[in-house]
Design an enzyme around this catalytic site. Structure first.
Site, mmCIF file in Angstrom:
data_model
loop_
_atom_site.group_PDB
_atom_site.id
_atom_site.type_symbol
_atom_site.label_atom_id
_atom_site.label_comp_id
_atom_site.label_asym_id
_atom_site.label_seq_id
_atom_site.Cartn_x
_atom_site.Cartn_y
_atom_site.Cartn_z
ATOM 1 N N TYR A 241 -0.513 2.532 14.822
ATOM 2 C CA TYR A 241 0.699 3.042 14.192
ATOM 3 C C TYR A 241 1.181 4.179 15.067
ATOM 4 C CZ TYR A 241 0.579 0.477 9.845
ATOM 5 O OH TYR A 241 0.647 -0.520 8.914
ATOM 6 N N ASP A 269 6.423 -3.628 12.492
ATOM 7 C CA ASP A 269 7.125 -4.108 11.289
ATOM 8 C C ASP A 269 7.021 -3.127 10.125
ATOM 9 O OD1 ASP A 269 4.511 -4.353 10.506
ATOM 10 O OD2 ASP A 269 4.497 -6.534 10.389
ATOM 11 N N HIS A 360 2.926 -8.866 8.213
ATOM 12 C CA HIS A 360 2.080 -7.791 7.690
ATOM 13 C C HIS A 360 1.415 -8.228 6.364
ATOM 14 C CE1 HIS A 360 1.798 -3.203 8.274
ATOM 15 N NE2 HIS A 360 0.971 -3.453 7.286
HETATM 16 C C1 PPY Z 1 -0.875 -1.547 4.872
HETATM 17 O O1 PPY Z 1 -1.282 -1.079 3.802
HETATM 18 O O2 PPY Z 1 -0.238 -2.583 4.921
HETATM 19 C C2 PPY Z 1 -1.154 -0.901 6.112
HETATM 20 O O3 PPY Z 1 -0.776 -1.370 7.121
HETATM 21 C C3 PPY Z 1 -1.924 0.314 6.146
HETATM 22 C C4 PPY Z 1 -1.232 1.534 5.859
HETATM 23 C C5 PPY Z 1 -1.848 2.356 4.990
HETATM 24 C C6 PPY Z 1 -1.275 3.550 4.722
HETATM 25 C C7 PPY Z 1 -0.119 3.910 5.350
HETATM 26 C C8 PPY Z 1 0.486 3.079 6.230
HETATM 27 C C9 PPY Z 1 -0.076 1.878 6.485
#
Ligand code: PPY
Length: 500
Positions: A241, A269, A360
């Site tokens: 991220y 995404d 995702h």
């Molecule tokens: C998701 O929960 O889909 C994730 O990719 C993990 C996540 C968890 C917390 C913040 C951003 C992403």
């Protein structure tokens, strides 16, 4: 260096239980978090619930181990807790929790688990409800989440016969790295919501079976812990991220490369987290402590576990950043979350090493198409431009994969490998590392049989002519409910799980 660490009694910590002076204990250390309260990405309410107390149990699943030390200035690290002086927070054990633990104890032995769906059924019955809500949740009406699996039902095989399949081999190479199957364990966050060892369950099982694991940015275990747990020569990728603070991103990427990570998967995404309402409802029910209610802090009802910690992700990330990533690392760079051929072509033209066609896990944009559907148009667009096949630009798919037949369909249509996420975390949430091992073994058995049945001795023999994907983009089917299936198929149902 500081002198010997100050010892603080539990009684002293307990006095600092207000918004005006808030101390907490995490992993045996005492921290003054009073000034940090307004900045806490998860809101101050949750910290105040543990004001003057030991917050380790709540902290662990949703923070990397160094989150607190990295975010609090050193003068707020007050010292170590004097062992034995902390009054344990007595958690009220609800009847629901008692029932859940009973179901956990009585879950079926692993050899009765026959497929990846079974892990989901058991996890649902035995997992703590917050973990289940976070892992299973998807965006809005969860239409895309369901479509991810259903899309595979629109692809049928065209098997070949008399091909000598006495020996079949489904091992392959992913980004130049050996893999025992065309499947990798994709990134999923907050692993300790399901099991105290979190993502380590995946690392250990993956090492034993020669499967590649993608380490998530938001793992509950620290990145180094997961790399340290890998065997000599075990391949790991990393999911990234991108932080608004690019210095942090640069540090993470270069550290990963130095530690031997073999591929950088940049998530593209999630400029904002989707609404996962199952997860959001969990916070609704959390009425908090008396202290919190005194402060009158408004609960942000739009936050589940995920949204609460997502504020660091940069929604300003754009194609302009790509050359910068290429300048800071030599690792292969793959965009994770590409959803149409136009972006896949741009990624290839930008000199990247691949794309993951993914929505995702249905957790972002509802009504985004499935990865397997996107694959068909991406391969066709790349072929037209002479960009496919190309060993230096690989295509991956994730979402909804539950069977080796799903994987073989994706391979036939041009994918190098597919990512599997939820089934592995459901497997360890219910059974720990052994669950993950069983999950991989089941896939191995399914590969062996299905490679034989389609007439493909090796992965290279799994070619486009082996599938009919002509209906892949047809989203509405007029087939009525499949009564034959519902009436006759015996899904795994154990009376002890049904009756609690
Ligand atoms: C998701 O929960 O889909 C994730 O990719 C993990 C996540 C968890 C917390 C913040 C951003 C992403």
């Amino acid at each position: 260096m500081a002198g010997p660490e100050v010892l603080i009694s539990g009684e002293e910590v307990a006095k600092h239980n207000t918004r005006e002076s808030c101390w907490i204990i995490v992993h045996g250390k005492v921290y003054d978090v009073t000034d940090f309260l307004p900045e806490h990405p998860g809101g101050m309410k949750i910290i105040l619930k543990y004001a003057g107390k030991d917050a380790t149990e709540e902290y662990d699943p949703i923070h990397p181990p160094d989150a607190i030390t990295a975010n609090l200035p050193p003068e707020k690290h007050l010292g170590a807790i004097d062992p034995g002086t902390v009054t344990q927070v007595v958690k009220e054990v609800t009847q629901e929790e008692v029932d859940r633990q009973r179901r956990h104890e009585r879950k079926p032995p692993l050899d009765e688990i026959l497929n990846l769906h079974d892990f989901e059924a058991i996890a649902r019955a035995v997992m703590p409800e917050k973990g289940w809500a976070y892992y299973s949740s998807a965006a809005d009406d969860e239409i895309t989440h369901r479509e991810n699996h259903l899309a595979y039902h629109r692809i049928w095989f065209r098997p070949r016969i008399l091909r000598d399949v006495a020996k079949v081999d489904w091992s392959t190479t992913i980004l130049g790295q050996k893999s025992s199957m065309p499947v990798y364990i994709t990134a999923t966050a907050l692993g300790k919501l399901g099991h105290p060892d979190g993502e380590l369950n995946l690392t250990r099982a993956a090492g034993k079976f020669g499967v590649i694991q993608m380490i998530p940015t938001l793992a509950s275990c620290s990145f180094d812990e997961l790399v340290d747990a890998a065997l000599e020569g075990q391949t790991q990728f990393m999911q990234l991220y991108v932080n608004k603070d690019r210095a942090i991103t640069k540090r993470i990427v270069q550290h990963a490369e130095a530690r031997g990570i073999k591929g950088l998967f940049i998530t593209v995404d999630a400029p904002q987290l989707g609404r996962r309402e199952k997860d959001m409802r969990m916070k609704f029910e959390d009425t908090g402590s008396a202290v919190q209610n005194e402060t009158g802090e408004k609960v942000n009802k739009n936050e589940g576990a995920a949204r609460a910690i997502s504020s660091f992700i940069d929604p300003g990330l754009s194609w302009k950043d790509i050359p910068w990533f290429q300048s800071i690392t030599k690792m292969p760079i793959i965009l994770k979350g590409v959803q149409c051929w136009e972006d896949a072509v741009m990624a290839a033209e930008a000199g990247l090493q691949g794309v993951v066609l993914s929505n995702h896990g249905g957790r972002q944009l509802d009504f985004a198409r499935s990865g397997i559907e996107i694959l068909v148009e991406v391969v066709s667009a790349l072929r037209e431009r002479n960009l496919f096949p190309n060993p230096n630009f690989q295509i991956f798919v994730d979402g909804g994969v539950r069977r080796a037949t799903d994987v073989l369909k994706a391979i036939a249509l041009g994918a190098t490998a597919v990512g599997v996420g939820r089934p592995f975390i459901y497997a360890y949430s219910a059974y720990g590392q052994e669950g993950v091992e069983r999950c991989i073994s089941i896939l191995n058995d399914e590969f062996e049989m299905n490679m034989r049945l389609i007439g493909a001795p090796t992965i290279k023999d799994v070619v486009p002519a082996m599938v009919d994907a002509s209906s892949i983009a047809v989203h509405v089917s007029n087939v009525p409910e499949d009564r034959l299936y519902h009436a006759n198929y015996e899904s795994m149902q154990r009376s002890e799980l049904r009756n609690g």
